[in-house]
Write a protein that holds these residues in place. Structure first.
Motif, PDB file in Angstrom:
ATOM      1  N   THR A  65       0.831  -1.206   0.000  1.00 13.08           N
ATOM      2  CA  THR A  65       0.000   0.000   0.000  1.00 13.08           C
ATOM      3  C   THR A  65       0.866   1.256   0.000  1.00 13.08           C
ATOM      4  OG1 THR A  65      -1.773   1.188   1.109  1.00 13.08           O
ATOM      5  CG2 THR A  65      -0.242   0.040   2.555  1.00 13.08           C
ATOM      6  N   THR A  66       0.468   2.250  -0.774  1.00 10.75           N
ATOM      7  CA  THR A  66       1.126   3.565  -0.924  1.00 10.75           C
ATOM      8  C   THR A  66       2.536   3.504  -1.521  1.00 10.75           C
ATOM      9  OG1 THR A  66       2.291   3.794   1.193  1.00 10.75           O
ATOM     10  CG2 THR A  66      -0.038   4.352   1.229  1.00 10.75           C
ATOM     11  N   ALA A  67       2.949   2.368  -2.079  1.00 11.77           N
ATOM     12  CA  ALA A  67       4.357   2.238  -2.500  1.00 11.77           C
ATOM     13  C   ALA A  67       4.536   2.212  -4.017  1.00 11.77           C
ATOM     14  CB  ALA A  67       4.982   0.996  -1.871  1.00 11.77           C
ATOM     15  N   GLY A  68       3.635   2.864  -4.749  1.00 15.72           N
ATOM     16  CA  GLY A  68       3.749   2.827  -6.210  1.00 15.72           C
ATOM     17  C   GLY A  68       4.203   4.124  -6.830  1.00 15.72           C
ATOM     18  N   ARG A  69       4.931   4.941  -6.082  1.00 14.43           N
ATOM     19  CA  ARG A  69       5.362   6.214  -6.683  1.00 14.43           C
ATOM     20  C   ARG A  69       6.411   5.966  -7.755  1.00 14.43           C
ATOM     21  NH1 ARG A  69       3.101  10.604  -4.277  1.00 14.43           N
ATOM     22  NH2 ARG A  69       4.567  12.065  -5.201  1.00 14.43           N
ATOM     23  N   LEU A  70       6.378   6.854  -8.737  1.00 12.89           N
ATOM     24  CA  LEU A  70       7.309   6.733  -9.875  1.00 12.89           C
ATOM     25  C   LEU A  70       8.318   7.874  -9.811  1.00 12.89           C
ATOM     26  CD1 LEU A  70       7.876   5.193 -12.555  1.00 12.89           C
ATOM     27  CD2 LEU A  70       6.549   6.986 -13.704  1.00 12.89           C
ATOM     28  N   GLY A 292     -11.208  12.058  -0.115  1.00 18.18           N
ATOM     29  CA  GLY A 292     -10.721  10.734   0.300  1.00 18.18           C
ATOM     30  C   GLY A 292     -10.517   9.796  -0.877  1.00 18.18           C
ATOM     31  N   THR A 293     -10.095  10.361  -2.011  1.00 20.30           N
ATOM     32  CA  THR A 293      -9.777   9.516  -3.171  1.00 20.30           C
ATOM     33  C   THR A 293      -8.298   9.149  -3.107  1.00 20.30           C
ATOM     34  OG1 THR A 293      -9.363  11.478  -4.487  1.00 20.30           O
ATOM     35  CG2 THR A 293     -11.572  10.572  -4.589  1.00 20.30           C
ATOM     36  N   ARG A 294      -7.881   8.244  -3.985  1.00 22.81           N
ATOM     37  CA  ARG A 294      -6.492   7.787  -3.949  1.00 22.81           C
ATOM     38  C   ARG A 294      -5.851   7.901  -5.328  1.00 22.81           C
ATOM     39  NH1 ARG A 294      -9.902   3.740  -2.412  1.00 22.81           N
ATOM     40  NH2 ARG A 294      -9.172   3.854  -0.276  1.00 22.81           N
ATOM     41  N   CYS A 295      -4.539   8.150  -5.316  1.00 22.29           N
ATOM     42  CA  CYS A 295      -3.851   8.316  -6.605  1.00 22.29           C
ATOM     43  C   CYS A 295      -3.386   6.986  -7.162  1.00 22.29           C
ATOM     44  CB  CYS A 295      -2.669   9.266  -6.469  1.00 22.29           C
ATOM     45  SG  CYS A 295      -1.297   8.624  -5.496  1.00 22.29           S
ATOM     46  N   MET A 296      -3.320   5.975  -6.305  1.00 18.32           N
ATOM     47  CA  MET A 296      -2.846   4.671  -6.780  1.00 18.32           C
ATOM     48  C   MET A 296      -3.707   3.574  -6.154  1.00 18.32           C
ATOM     49  SD  MET A 296       0.729   4.286  -4.644  1.00 18.32           S
ATOM     50  CE  MET A 296       1.432   5.860  -5.118  1.00 18.32           C
ATOM     51  N   PRO A 297      -3.813   2.429  -6.824  1.00 21.06           N
ATOM     52  CA  PRO A 297      -4.655   1.367  -6.283  1.00 21.06           C
ATOM     53  C   PRO A 297      -4.148   0.914  -4.912  1.00 21.06           C
ATOM     54  CG  PRO A 297      -3.754   0.771  -8.457  1.00 21.06           C
ATOM     55  CD  PRO A 297      -3.114   2.049  -8.058  1.00 21.06           C
ATOM     56  N   GLY A 298      -5.078   0.642  -4.016  1.00 20.08           N
ATOM     57  CA  GLY A 298      -4.714  -0.004  -2.746  1.00 20.08           C
ATOM     58  C   GLY A 298      -4.202   0.910  -1.660  1.00 20.08           C
ATOM     59  N   CYS A 299      -4.166   2.240  -1.881  1.00 17.77           N
ATOM     60  CA  CYS A 299      -3.688   3.124  -0.815  1.00 17.77           C
ATOM     61  C   CYS A 299      -4.718   3.153   0.310  1.00 17.77           C
ATOM     62  CB  CYS A 299      -3.454   4.535  -1.343  1.00 17.77           C
ATOM     63  SG  CYS A 299      -3.194   5.690   0.008  1.00 17.77           S
ATOM     64  N   VAL A 300      -4.288   2.882   1.536  1.00 16.14           N
ATOM     65  CA  VAL A 300      -5.235   2.852   2.658  1.00 16.14           C
ATOM     66  C   VAL A 300      -5.399   4.218   3.331  1.00 16.14           C
ATOM     67  CG1 VAL A 300      -4.892   0.392   3.147  1.00 16.14           C
ATOM     68  CG2 VAL A 300      -3.447   2.091   4.301  1.00 16.14           C
ATOM     69  N   ILE A 301      -4.617   5.210   2.904  1.00 19.12           N
ATOM     70  CA  ILE A 301      -4.759   6.551   3.489  1.00 19.12           C
ATOM     71  C   ILE A 301      -5.778   7.360   2.683  1.00 19.12           C
ATOM     72  CG2 ILE A 301      -3.578   8.693   4.125  1.00 19.12           C
ATOM     73  CD1 ILE A 301      -0.970   7.056   4.307  1.00 19.12           C
ATOM     74  N   ALA A 302      -5.616   7.353   1.356  1.00 18.31           N
ATOM     75  CA  ALA A 302      -6.554   8.056   0.459  1.00 18.31           C
ATOM     76  C   ALA A 302      -6.674   9.534   0.835  1.00 18.31           C
ATOM     77  CB  ALA A 302      -7.912   7.362   0.455  1.00 18.31           C
ATOM     78  N   CYS A 303      -5.632  10.297   0.550  1.00 19.42           N
ATOM     79  CA  CYS A 303      -5.567  11.703   0.980  1.00 19.42           C
ATOM     80  C   CYS A 303      -6.050  12.670  -0.088  1.00 19.42           C
ATOM     81  CB  CYS A 303      -4.134  12.063   1.336  1.00 19.42           C
ATOM     82  SG  CYS A 303      -3.083  12.335  -0.105  1.00 19.42           S
ATOM     83  N   ARG A 304      -6.399  12.156  -1.268  1.00 20.96           N
ATOM     84  CA  ARG A 304      -6.655  13.077  -2.384  1.00 20.96           C
ATOM     85  C   ARG A 304      -8.079  13.601  -2.397  1.00 20.96           C
ATOM     86  NH1 ARG A 304      -2.841  13.217  -6.610  1.00 20.96           N
ATOM     87  NH2 ARG A 304      -0.930  12.274  -5.876  1.00 20.96           N
ATOM     88  N   ASN A 305      -8.308  14.542  -3.273  1.00 20.87           N
ATOM     89  CA  ASN A 305      -9.659  15.071  -3.471  1.00 20.87           C
ATOM     90  C   ASN A 305      -9.854  15.374  -4.942  1.00 20.87           C
ATOM     91  OD1 ASN A 305      -8.898  17.957  -4.124  1.00 20.87           O
ATOM     92  ND2 ASN A 305      -8.016  17.816  -2.064  1.00 20.87           N
ATOM     93  N   LEU A 481       7.809   4.635  -1.683  1.00 23.34           N
ATOM     94  CA  LEU A 481       6.795   4.807  -0.642  1.00 23.34           C
ATOM     95  C   LEU A 481       6.348   6.268  -0.576  1.00 23.34           C
ATOM     96  CD1 LEU A 481       5.826   2.593   1.321  1.00 23.34           C
ATOM     97  CD2 LEU A 481       7.350   3.577   3.033  1.00 23.34           C
ATOM     98  N   CYS A 482       5.056   6.457  -0.363  1.00 28.56           N
ATOM     99  CA  CYS A 482       4.519   7.815  -0.225  1.00 28.56           C
ATOM    100  C   CYS A 482       5.020   8.429   1.088  1.00 28.56           C
ATOM    101  CB  CYS A 482       2.999   7.743  -0.243  1.00 28.56           C
ATOM    102  SG  CYS A 482       2.225   9.330   0.029  1.00 28.56           S
ATOM    103  N   LEU A 483       5.347   9.698   1.001  1.00 29.07           N
ATOM    104  CA  LEU A 483       5.827  10.460   2.164  1.00 29.07           C
ATOM    105  C   LEU A 483       4.912  10.324   3.384  1.00 29.07           C
ATOM    106  CD1 LEU A 483       7.799  12.886   2.918  1.00 29.07           C
ATOM    107  CD2 LEU A 483       6.075  14.389   1.942  1.00 29.07           C
ATOM    108  N   PHE A 484       3.586  10.260   3.128  1.00 30.97           N
ATOM    109  CA  PHE A 484       2.645  10.260   4.241  1.00 30.97           C
ATOM    110  C   PHE A 484       2.602   8.917   4.969  1.00 30.97           C
ATOM    111  CE2 PHE A 484       0.766  13.058   0.886  1.00 30.97           C
ATOM    112  CZ  PHE A 484       1.395  14.181   1.365  1.00 30.97           C
ATOM    113  N   ALA A 485       3.204   7.902   4.361  1.00 31.66           N
ATOM    114  CA  ALA A 485       3.138   6.565   4.951  1.00 31.66           C
ATOM    115  C   ALA A 485       4.391   6.229   5.755  1.00 31.66           C
ATOM    116  CB  ALA A 485       2.933   5.534   3.835  1.00 31.66           C
TER     117      ALA A 485
END
Ligand code: SF4
Length: 570
Positions: A65-70, A292-305, A481-485
């Motif tokens: 989760t949250t680890a798909g940054r490019l 509470g949308t997500r930028c990548m599949p499976g993110c459990v934080i979902a910080c987007r809008n 990994l996403c910074l927020f995780a």
């Protein structure tokens, strides 16, 4: 795993087995190592000897989760040094699943030629890009997804990258309405433009997955990591990050006096209340947009809008803190609708909102528009896509704008605009801006989260804090990994060690992991040294050492001797 070499001089592509020296690197770490090994550090960042590298982190494609940054990297035309910028979206996951460790774009075509790199399975070819040339990033990705399917992943530049503007970033498509994610910083869009590469399209990999050296070890660690995130009161379903996104910090940064306001002339903004996360959430929900949308599949934080206008039409997904700071309060704008319009324009032209917001602030101080007057600011920003001389000045960033307009108050370090934390009242960030091999970049080590541990207005402890945060940032950017995780990994690094050993079977210890993270910074510092960058080039601008910042009347007073010794214990 494999590596794709794309030669823009001969227009040939070639797969190769990943050389031994690159095998234990991913994302930012791989970019730093590859640049040090393969390019002359003093080369022209927009010339044929620079390379553009696109690389997933070490966890890419494994389903963490949250680890798909490019990550995207190269020598930066803004800083003159090493640069890595990363984006959310589906890029890291897609490349990881396909076993692609990196795409390395080399050489340069004849001036004026633009191509599209199309990858499907093991086939990679360069095709003419005339039909998308001159388009913004939204229209480019839409047109290419019409052609190759809605599931295809698109990496693209807008007009700013085509014009080789140093404030240009690179857009990456993401999940559903999160269509526009940006590897924004450092002018990497201009590097992509200098290669004559308008876009990369990767068709959705079918039936591809990562292979695991020890799947049980990996699963246990990745599940424990996800559970820690879900249970975290700040990050889980009731946490501020999920409910309000990154804009949850607008109020706190304003209260600590670090919110850039009217070209960094104050640290607090009288209209901050209407820029706050709570206000953003209410406005979006009232208009039936999405939170509470997500930028990548499976993110459990979902910080987007998904920020929508009054009629419910999407403007941008997502409206983020840095953008609110730089094209909101920094331009004297307290209306989120105005901020969203400017955000859309930057995304579409393919411009970094931080660099561009800072450049607009300087341009307004020079009298080219008015603080708080959005129409005058939009008229100025429109010139970027038109490629006028004024537009090219702005698109080339805050330092160029300050030089052309004769303004001394330029918020930049190492040639790159400062993010939305004034270093006079958040001195830990000032230390990061003034020492990071990435230049003024909050993602390289953001002290905001540690404001309760170290007094943000004091000098004591800032050096040690910045180094600690810079090492953590190197880990995040190299694993994808996403910074927020980061909290569960900081609390228990063994989780990351187990995930990596579970995938690769390296048998790493925590010491190996720590060494690898520190080595990223060592490699980057060495690249910058070879590029001719000196300690003095990193400094915070003189006016920030002399001009007190309201409301605390703070100046940046961390002594040079402290800055020069940050890496003594690396
Ligand atoms: S926390 Fe936000 S930015 Fe990070 S991966 Fe999830 S949705 Fe993307």
């Amino acid at each position: 795993m494999k590596l794709l070499r794309v030669d823009m001089t001969t227009l040939q592509t070639r797969w190769e087995i990943v050389p031994e020296i690159y095998q234990q690197f991913g994302g930012r770490a791989l970019i730093a190592r590859l640049l040090l090994e393969e390019i002359p550090a003093a080369c022209d960042a927009l010339g044929p000897h620079n390379k553009l590298i696109v690389a997933p982190g070490l966890l890419g494609g494994a389903g963490v989760t949250t680890a798909g940054r490019l990550s995207v990297g190269g020598k930066s035309p803004l800083t003159g040094g090493v640069k890595e910028a990363n984006a959310g979206g589906i890029g890291g996951d897609t490349l990881g699943k396909m076993g692609i460790k990196a795409i390395v774009v080399e050489g340069q075509p004849e001036q004026g030629q633009f191509h599209l790199l199309h990858i499907q399975g093991d086939a990679a070819e360069l095709l003419p890009a005339e039909d998308v040339r001159g388009l913004g990033t939204y229209a480019t990705s839409e047109k290419l997804q019409e052609r190759y399917g809605a599931d295809a992943m698109v990496i693209s530049i807008g007009q700013a990258g085509e014009f080789l503007m140093r404030g240009a970033g690179i857009a990456v498509t993401g999940e559903r309405e999160q269509r526009s994610n940006h590897a924004a910083r450092g002018g990497l869009g201009a590097v992509m433009g200098s290669k004559g590469l308008k876009a990369v399209v990767i068709e959705k990999p079918v039936g591809k997955s990562v292979s695991f050296a020890d799947v049980e070890l990996f699963r246990n660690a990745s599940r424990a990591f996800a559970q820690k995130l879900i249970a975290d009161p700040k990050l889980g379903a009731q946490g501020g990050q999920h409910l309000y996104g990154t804009s949850s910090i607008v109020g706190a940064v304003n209260e600590m006096g670090s919110l850039p306001t009217r070209n960094f002339s104050s640290g607090s903004f009288e209209q901050a209340a209407t820029l706050r996360g709570e206000h953003l959430r209410e406005a979006i929900l009232a208009r039936e947009g999405n939170i509470g949308t997500r930028c990548m599949p499976g993110c459990v934080i979902a910080c987007r809008n998904q920020y929508v206008d009054e009629s419910g039409m999407p403007i941008v997904g997502t409206l983020q803190y840095e953008t609110i700071g730089l094209v909101g309060s920094n331009l004297g704008l307290g209306n989120l609708d105005d901020v969203a319009r400017l955000n859309f324009m930057c995304n579409d032209f393919g411009l970094d909102t931080i660099e561009t917001g800072a450049a607009l602030g300087v341009a307004i101080e020079a009298g080219l528009a008015e603080f708080g007057n959005v129409e005058s600011i939009i008229a100025l920003l429109n010139q970027v896509s038109e490629g006028t001389i004024l537009g090219r000045m702005l698109g080339n960033g805050v330092v160029t704008t300050g030089q052309v307009m004769g303004i001394r108050r330029v918020p930049a370090a190492l040639g790159q605009a400062m993010p939305a934390y004034d270093p006079r009242s958040l001195k830990g960030n000032g230390v990061t801006y003034a020492t990071s091999p990435q230049g003024a970049d909050h993602t390289a080590g953001n002290a905001f989260g540690a404001r309760n541990e170290v007094n943000p207005l004091g000098i004591q402890g800032q050096k040690e804090l910045s180094l600690k945060l810079q090492i953590i940032a190197a880990m995040l950017d190299s694993t994808g990994l996403c910074l927020f995780a980061r909290p569960p990994i900081i609390a228990n690094p063994q989780l990351m060690v187990d995930m990596l050993n579970g995938i690769y079977g390296w048998g790493w210890t925590k010491d190996d992991y720590d060494r690898a993270n520190r080595d990223v910074l060592r490699t980057e510092l060495e690249f910058n040294r070879r590029a001719g960058i000196t300690k003095e080039d990193y400094r915070i601008p003189e006016y920030m050492r002399e001009e007190p910042l309201a409301p605390h009347n703070a100046i940046f007073d961390v002594p040079d001797s402290e800055l020069d010794s940050v890496f003594d214990t690396l």
